[in-house]
Design a protein around this motif. Structure first.
Motif, PDB file in Angstrom:
ATOM      1  N   PHE A  48      11.164  96.148  45.351  1.00 24.62           N
ATOM      2  CA  PHE A  48      10.384  95.130  44.659  1.00 24.62           C
ATOM      3  C   PHE A  48       9.154  95.778  44.011  1.00 24.62           C
ATOM      4  CE2 PHE A  48       7.122  91.698  44.850  1.00 24.62           C
ATOM      5  CZ  PHE A  48       7.775  90.732  44.109  1.00 24.62           C
ATOM      6  N   ILE A  97      11.275  89.192  36.883  1.00 23.94           N
ATOM      7  CA  ILE A  97      10.687  88.400  37.968  1.00 23.94           C
ATOM      8  C   ILE A  97       9.680  87.402  37.410  1.00 23.94           C
ATOM      9  CG2 ILE A  97       9.137  88.535  39.966  1.00 23.94           C
ATOM     10  CD1 ILE A  97      10.589  91.236  40.608  1.00 23.94           C
ATOM     11  N   GLY A 133      10.454  81.703  43.564  1.00 23.56           N
ATOM     12  CA  GLY A 133      11.779  82.285  43.420  1.00 23.56           C
ATOM     13  C   GLY A 133      12.780  81.258  42.923  1.00 23.56           C
ATOM     14  N   SER A 169      16.694  85.067  43.648  1.00 17.61           N
ATOM     15  CA  SER A 169      15.906  86.086  42.969  1.00 17.61           C
ATOM     16  C   SER A 169      14.654  86.408  43.777  1.00 17.61           C
ATOM     17  CB  SER A 169      15.518  85.604  41.569  1.00 17.61           C
ATOM     18  OG  SER A 169      16.678  85.288  40.822  1.00 17.61           O
ATOM     19  N   TYR A 170      14.485  87.702  44.126  1.00 19.65           N
ATOM     20  CA  TYR A 170      13.376  88.215  44.926  1.00 19.65           C
ATOM     21  C   TYR A 170      13.060  87.283  46.101  1.00 19.65           C
ATOM     22  CZ  TYR A 170      11.213  85.368  41.222  1.00 19.65           C
ATOM     23  OH  TYR A 170      10.931  84.374  40.327  1.00 19.65           O
ATOM     24  N   GLN A 173      10.617  88.182  48.898  1.00 14.83           N
ATOM     25  CA  GLN A 173       9.244  88.474  48.491  1.00 14.83           C
ATOM     26  C   GLN A 173       8.501  87.269  47.909  1.00 14.83           C
ATOM     27  OE1 GLN A 173      11.931  90.267  47.374  1.00 14.83           O
ATOM     28  NE2 GLN A 173      11.734  92.104  48.635  1.00 14.83           N
ATOM     29  N   CYS A 174       9.202  86.192  47.596  1.00 13.20           N
ATOM     30  CA  CYS A 174       8.543  85.071  46.922  1.00 13.20           C
ATOM     31  C   CYS A 174       7.793  84.192  47.918  1.00 13.20           C
ATOM     32  CB  CYS A 174       9.556  84.245  46.132  1.00 13.20           C
ATOM     33  SG  CYS A 174      10.877  83.521  47.120  1.00 13.20           S
ATOM     34  N   THR A 218      14.638  93.637  41.154  1.00 14.44           N
ATOM     35  CA  THR A 218      14.531  92.183  41.322  1.00 14.44           C
ATOM     36  C   THR A 218      14.927  91.752  42.728  1.00 14.44           C
ATOM     37  OG1 THR A 218      16.773  91.768  40.494  1.00 14.44           O
ATOM     38  CG2 THR A 218      14.971  91.746  38.870  1.00 14.44           C
ATOM     39  N   CYS A 219      15.616  92.638  43.451  1.00 16.57           N
ATOM     40  CA  CYS A 219      15.938  92.379  44.870  1.00 16.57           C
ATOM     41  C   CYS A 219      16.540  90.995  45.071  1.00 16.57           C
ATOM     42  CB  CYS A 219      14.689  92.550  45.729  1.00 16.57           C
ATOM     43  SG  CYS A 219      13.967  94.214  45.639  1.00 16.57           S
ATOM     44  N   SER A 220      17.555  90.680  44.273  1.00 15.43           N
ATOM     45  CA  SER A 220      18.141  89.335  44.287  1.00 15.43           C
ATOM     46  C   SER A 220      19.294  89.246  45.281  1.00 15.43           C
ATOM     47  CB  SER A 220      18.602  88.955  42.878  1.00 15.43           C
ATOM     48  OG  SER A 220      17.517  88.982  41.982  1.00 15.43           O
TER      49      SER A 220
END
Length: 405
Positions: A48, A97, A133, A169-170, A173-174, A218-220
């Motif tokens: 991320f 993002i 997210g 999506s992420y 982290q969101c 994007t770590c989706s």
């Protein structure tokens, strides 16, 4: 002698700048510079882009779409697109993002007025710079965002949701998630609502990773999403209206701007490469130089297409009938297909212009990361799915009777 500035001091300097800079373009430029500094490592490590997103929060980029009445800046679609384009030139993952975040915030601000919980959420997004997210795909439905399997069950004024989200999506982290769901357990899969959930009322259990060709930062990942909370977190406006009036136009315009920004970053590198070669060889250009002209042409076509479509949307953004009409829905869908294809075409031309220097993954003239990232554009949502859904609408639409609109 070079003096190393500690991370804490640098953060303090950035905070000072953020407080003193009112101009959105300048704030975006500072964030883009930080994003560019870390872009290669974000891609290589599939991590991320924390540095860039932290900077976006410090410089207040995440709340710009919130209306002034709720403490925001009331930024326009053009402002959001310019931001996504600038960030795309620096770091694809950061741009995507931020683009996804703006799409979700747009849905909240455009359809949440009159709901006290949603209005408070707008203020939180602005004050706390919450990163929102996106969860619109689930189970085996692929990119078919107009169907949901999981239902939002409402009992005694509270909802529960248990969703097999194939992509969020992420998600890890969101700070909150905007997700679709069936309206009720007995509703059709296409009878959907949109929910806004925050970390205090949902849990995520990872179900699949994110090992992809590009857009790695994007770590989706996939998650089992379980949420519960007051029913006010469900938007009253049916999702089919949110989809056509806000989700689709903001997604295609912000995504398209991010992809076009990636393409512009590749054109920058191709231009620098050709200038260096020309200087060192007495003006003789390398064999692939002609492809640079193709790259600039396709980039300019994408920019013009995005600008024209954004102007169209801005003219009718408060006209629900026009937004849902065949003309606009066809225009915005066609733009997504063409902009994504043009972005790929542009970066591929840059690769051919730069030759082996562009093909390499290292070096200042590499466009390998740009190409891998931009190849996601026609697949998000798949261009063939969009084209298929447009076929009937295009047949029903009138043929233009004159040259100019």
């Amino acid at each position: 002698m070079n003096v190393s500035v500690s991370q804490d001091i640098r953060a303090d300097l950035e905070n000072a700048k953020a407080q003193s800079i009112a101009n959105l373009a300048e704030r975006t430029a500072f964030v883009a510079a930080i994003a560019a500094e870390h872009a290669d490592r974000v891609d290589a490590e599939a991590r991320f882009p924390a540095e860039a997103i932290d900077a976006a929060k410090r410089f207040g980029l995440l709340g710009v779409l919130v209306p002034e009445e709720f403490g925001g800046e009331g930024a326009s679609i053009h402002d959001a697109m310019d931001m996504c384009f600038a960030l795309g030139r620096a770091c694809s993952a950061t741009a995507m993002i931020v683009a996804m975040h703006h799409v979700k915030v747009a849905c909240i601000v455009r359809h949440g007025r009159g709901n006290a919980w949603m209005e408070a959420m707008m203020r939180r997004i602005r004050d706390e710079q919450l990163l929102m997210g996106s969860s619109t795909t689930e189970g085996r439905n692929g990119g078919n965002v107009r169907n949901s399997a999981a239902a939002a069950e409402v009992v005694d004024g509270r909802f529960t949701l248990d969703r097999d989200a194939s992509v969020i999506s992420y998600g890890a982290q969101c700070d909150g998630i905007v997700t679709t769901a069936r309206r009720a357990t007995d509703a059709q899969s296409s009878d959907q609502v949109l929910l806004v959930v925050t970390k205090d009322n949902y849990t995520l259990t990872p179900t699949q990773g994110w090992e992809t060709l590009g857009m790695r930062g994007t770590c989706s990942m996939g998650f089992q999403l379980k949420a519960e909370g007051p029913a006010e977190q469900i938007m009253e406006t049916p999702y089919d209206r949110i989809h056509t009036q806000s989700m689709v136009p903001f997604a295609h315009l912000c995504w398209g701007s991010a992809w076009t920004g990636i393409a512009a970053g590749a054109v920058d590198r191709a231009q620098k490469f050709l200038r260096k070669v020309a200087r060192s060889s007495g003006g003789t250009m390398p064999p692939g130089a002609r492809h640079f002209g193709f790259a600039k042409t396709s980039l300019n076509r994408a920019r013009a297409l995005l600008a024209t479509t954004a102007d169209h949307f801005a003219r009718i953004e408060d006209d629900a009938q026009a937004l849902s009409g065949l003309d606009f829905q066809s225009a915005i869908s066609t733009m997504k297909i063409e902009a994504s294809d043009l972005a790929v075409e542009t970066v591929m031309s840059c690769m051919r212009a730069n030759g082996l220097s562009g093909y390499r993954s290292d070096g200042e003239f590499s466009v390998a990361r740009h190409l891998r990232d931009v190849l996601s554009a026609p697949l998000m949502i798949h261009n063939d799915r969009i084209a298929e859904s447009m076929s009937t609408a295009n047949l029903m639409g009138a043929v233009a009777p004159k040259l100019r609109p």
